[in-house]
Design an enzyme around this catalytic site. Structure first.
Site, PDB file in Angstrom:
ATOM      1  N   LYS A 239    -176.288  18.838  74.765  1.00 15.53           N
ATOM      2  CA  LYS A 239    -175.369  19.063  73.647  1.00 15.53           C
ATOM      3  C   LYS A 239    -175.923  20.196  72.799  1.00 15.53           C
ATOM      4  O   LYS A 239    -177.023  20.078  72.242  1.00 15.53           O
ATOM      5  CB  LYS A 239    -175.210  17.797  72.810  1.00 15.53           C
ATOM      6  CG  LYS A 239    -174.333  16.732  73.450  1.00 15.53           C
ATOM      7  CD  LYS A 239    -173.977  15.627  72.480  1.00 15.53           C
ATOM      8  CE  LYS A 239    -173.031  14.619  73.115  1.00 15.53           C
ATOM      9  NZ  LYS A 239    -172.621  13.553  72.167  1.00 15.53           N
ATOM     10  N   ALA A 343    -180.295  14.726  77.025  1.00 13.63           N
ATOM     11  CA  ALA A 343    -180.298  13.274  77.185  1.00 13.63           C
ATOM     12  C   ALA A 343    -180.357  12.912  78.661  1.00 13.63           C
ATOM     13  O   ALA A 343    -179.598  13.453  79.477  1.00 13.63           O
ATOM     14  CB  ALA A 343    -179.045  12.667  76.553  1.00 13.63           C
ATOM     15  N   LEU A 346    -177.739   8.396  82.883  1.00 16.73           N
ATOM     16  CA  LEU A 346    -177.848   7.084  83.511  1.00 16.73           C
ATOM     17  C   LEU A 346    -177.487   7.213  84.993  1.00 16.73           C
ATOM     18  O   LEU A 346    -176.915   8.220  85.412  1.00 16.73           O
ATOM     19  CB  LEU A 346    -176.915   6.093  82.823  1.00 16.73           C
ATOM     20  CG  LEU A 346    -177.284   5.729  81.379  1.00 16.73           C
ATOM     21  CD1 LEU A 346    -176.167   4.906  80.747  1.00 16.73           C
ATOM     22  CD2 LEU A 346    -178.592   4.965  81.332  1.00 16.73           C
ATOM     23  N   ASP A 412    -167.821   6.804  64.497  1.00 15.76           N
ATOM     24  CA  ASP A 412    -167.082   7.149  65.713  1.00 15.76           C
ATOM     25  C   ASP A 412    -167.420   6.223  66.876  1.00 15.76           C
ATOM     26  O   ASP A 412    -167.542   6.667  68.007  1.00 15.76           O
ATOM     27  CB  ASP A 412    -167.384   8.603  66.095  1.00 15.76           C
ATOM     28  CG  ASP A 412    -166.485   9.107  67.207  1.00 15.76           C
ATOM     29  OD1 ASP A 412    -165.305   8.764  67.216  1.00 15.76           O
ATOM     30  OD2 ASP A 412    -166.978   9.856  68.072  1.00 15.76           O
ATOM     31  N   ASP A 432    -173.465   8.213  73.106  1.00 16.36           N
ATOM     32  CA  ASP A 432    -172.646   9.164  72.343  1.00 16.36           C
ATOM     33  C   ASP A 432    -172.809   8.967  70.839  1.00 16.36           C
ATOM     34  O   ASP A 432    -171.931   8.418  70.159  1.00 16.36           O
ATOM     35  CB  ASP A 432    -171.180   9.043  72.748  1.00 16.36           C
ATOM     36  CG  ASP A 432    -170.364  10.264  72.337  1.00 16.36           C
ATOM     37  OD1 ASP A 432    -170.974  11.239  71.852  1.00 16.36           O
ATOM     38  OD2 ASP A 432    -169.127  10.245  72.494  1.00 16.36           O
TER      39      ASP A 432
END
Length: 533
Positions: A239, A343, A346, A412, A432
């Site tokens: 990100k 990150a 997974l 959020d 997130d």
């Protein structure tokens, strides 16, 4: 006569082809003999099934140097050489974060006498989890399971028996696995990773320093995100930085129109560890070269079309997404260096299915409409009667997530996920978190609605929160120490760190008021630890 000439021509053609084949064979033999010993593949079990299939391979085989099927099969042998080459590159790389050369064993960034290390020694941070059986593990190592590529040429790995939770590592030694694969293997019903995970320093270091061999845009989502692939087949979600650390979300912004912040992802991971939830995959900050590590190696044609040079001479790009993907919201380097969060991904959903759950306290995502929980003060009673919240610890786990979101200021949280294999009896994944840490001058009380309306919280969570306020173990001090180990430190501006103490005080005050007015305090503090502390 003509037939005799045709026969003669065919014989000569066959002899010529045979000669060419023999010549090609001799050339290959000569090259093998001339190949230096140091560059030959190290001995490994060539029949061992591929351990790299945990990855989503949409970008693995699409990089500039396509990975052959043999490399994927000879995983244990190729991994060692890739690891060594990447270590050599890191050792000689100027500007490598000094913090990684200071890392020791144990928990990432902890040194003798640290407040964080002392906190993790407390009995509340050493509550044993239940015994982990084979059925409690996300992956069962199965030497029989075979995986192969689809005959259609797709990059998707498929199992011959369609066993989606068996890890095809074969007889490959565990010590040869890359760190990301060890992380995947360690996931179980009760925790994403252990409290004292020896892999954590190495995994965070890999996220920050491993060479990037492929970079493509992640599909879906409202804002641009990239999937980065490393030489050891590991992948991370990148990100990019969209605003500076000292910027606050304008008070007139709706929560759904806010930017996603890279530093919020990093800070959320460390806060999740301090609270002992351990439900966020490891995240590290990283400085990325837009030219060499994104533009020049991407195979994403749509992404490639969005690069340009700004009037200031900086390299910029914007990608394709629902919002904030335009020249007006371009991501620009200085001149081509851009920081962001990395990150750990997974396991691929084709191997470890995850179920997405709509949060009962999801907001309306409308400028004027309100959700039912905002209008009905007895809303929690309905939730308690609705599966999966009518039994087990699912509702209490969701309240844990509420506490985390309130401390971050994250409004959020519309969905959450669980690993499907474990059914309802497992932890929630806190994914997130980019819209956290947007404001430090104010708190959003509505985030605590599940705690306020349900009047319940885990006893272990409440007791751990009580450990944090007294000096010198204030939450802000612990966060400051944890974030100091990240390559992008300081991750949070000082006002955001100090706001954590204020927010924590409000959480404790809410629970305190519920306890003071409760006829049955044990229903407010639900005992999840018994005599284990």
């Amino acid at each position: 006569m003509q037939r005799r000439l045709q026969t003669l021509f065919q014989r000569k053609l066959k002899v010529s082809l045979l000669f060419l084949l023999l010549l090609a064979l001799l050339v290959h033999l000569a090259m093998d003999l001339a190949l230096p010993t140091a560059r030959r593949p190290c001995g490994c079990n060539a029949k061992a099934p591929k351990a790299s299939v945990v990855l989503s391979s949409s970008s693995m085989l699409a990089g500039p140097e396509k990975l052959s099927l043999r490399i994927l099969q000879d995983f244990s042998g190729s991994n060692g050489s890739l690891e060594k080459s990447s270590q050599v590159q890191r050792a000689g790389r100027a500007g490598e974060p000094e913090v990684w050369r200071q890392h020791g064993e144990g928990n990432a960034g902890q040194t003798a006498g640290s407040k964080l290390a002392a906190l993790f020694e407390h009995p509340l941070y050493n509550i044993p989890i239940p015994e982990v059986t084979e059925t409690d593990k996300l992956f069962v190592v199965n030497p029989v399971e075979k995986f192969s590529l689809r005959s259609s040429g797709s990059d998707e790995w498929v199992s011959s028996s369609k066993a989606e939770t068996l890890l095809p590592t074969g007889k490959t030694a565990y010590d040869t696995y890359p760190t990301w694969l060890k992380f995947h293997v360690g996931i179980n019903r009760y925790e994403l990773y252990p409290r004292r995970d020896p892999l954590m320093p190495t995994l965070l270091r890999d996220l920050a320093t491993q060479r990037i061999v492929s970079s493509v845009q992640k599909s879906g989502g409202t804002q641009l995100k990239l999937i980065m692939t490393f030489p050891n087949y590991g992948q991370a979600l990148f990100k990019p930085m969209k605003q500076t650390r000292d910027q606050e979300t304008p008070i007139d912004f709706f929560y759904f129109s806010d930017f996603e912040r890279h530093n919020a992802e990093i800070a959320a991971f460390h806060l999740d560890r301090i609270l002992d939830f351990r439900r966020i995959p490891p995240v590290s900050g990283r400085l990325v070269n837009i030219t060499k590590e994104i533009r020049d190696i991407t195979t994403d044609k749509k992404l490639a079309k969005t690069f340009f040079i700004s009037p200031a001479g900086n390299v910029c790009f914007y990608g394709e997404c629902s919002y904030y993907c335009s020249t007006e919201h371009a991501l620009c380097g200085k001149p081509d260096r851009l920081e962001g969060s990395m990150a750990t991904l997974l396991p691929d959903k084709t191997l470890a299915k995850r179920r997405s759950w709509r949060s009962p306290w999801r907001r309306s995502y409308h400028k004027s409409k309100k959700a039912e929980w905002e209008l009905n003060p007895n809303y929690c009673a309905q939730v308690r009667e609705t599966p999966p919240y009518d039994r087990g610890h699912r509702l209490l786990d969701l309240i844990d997530m509420t506490v985390l979101d309130f401390l971050m200021g994250n409004m959020d949280r519309h969905h959450y996920e669980t690993f499907e294999k474990f059914g309802n009896d497992t932890f929630l994944l806190h994914l997130d978190n980019g819209r956290g840490f947007g404001t430090h001058s104010r708190d959003e009380p509505s985030i605590l609605a599940p705690l306020q309306q349900c009047c319940s919280i885990k006893k272990s969570t409440y007791l751990r929160l009580q450990l944090l306020p007294p000096h010198p173990s204030r939450l802000s001090a612990l966060r400051r120490e944890a974030l100091a180990t990240d390559p992008l430190a300081p991750v949070l501006a000082e006002p955001h760190l100090q706001a954590l103490d204020r927010s924590l005080g409000k959480v404790l005050a809410v629970v305190g008021r519920r306890l003071a007015g409760a006829a049955h305090p044990d229903k407010v503090l639900v005992d999840d630890i018994g005599s284990r502390v």
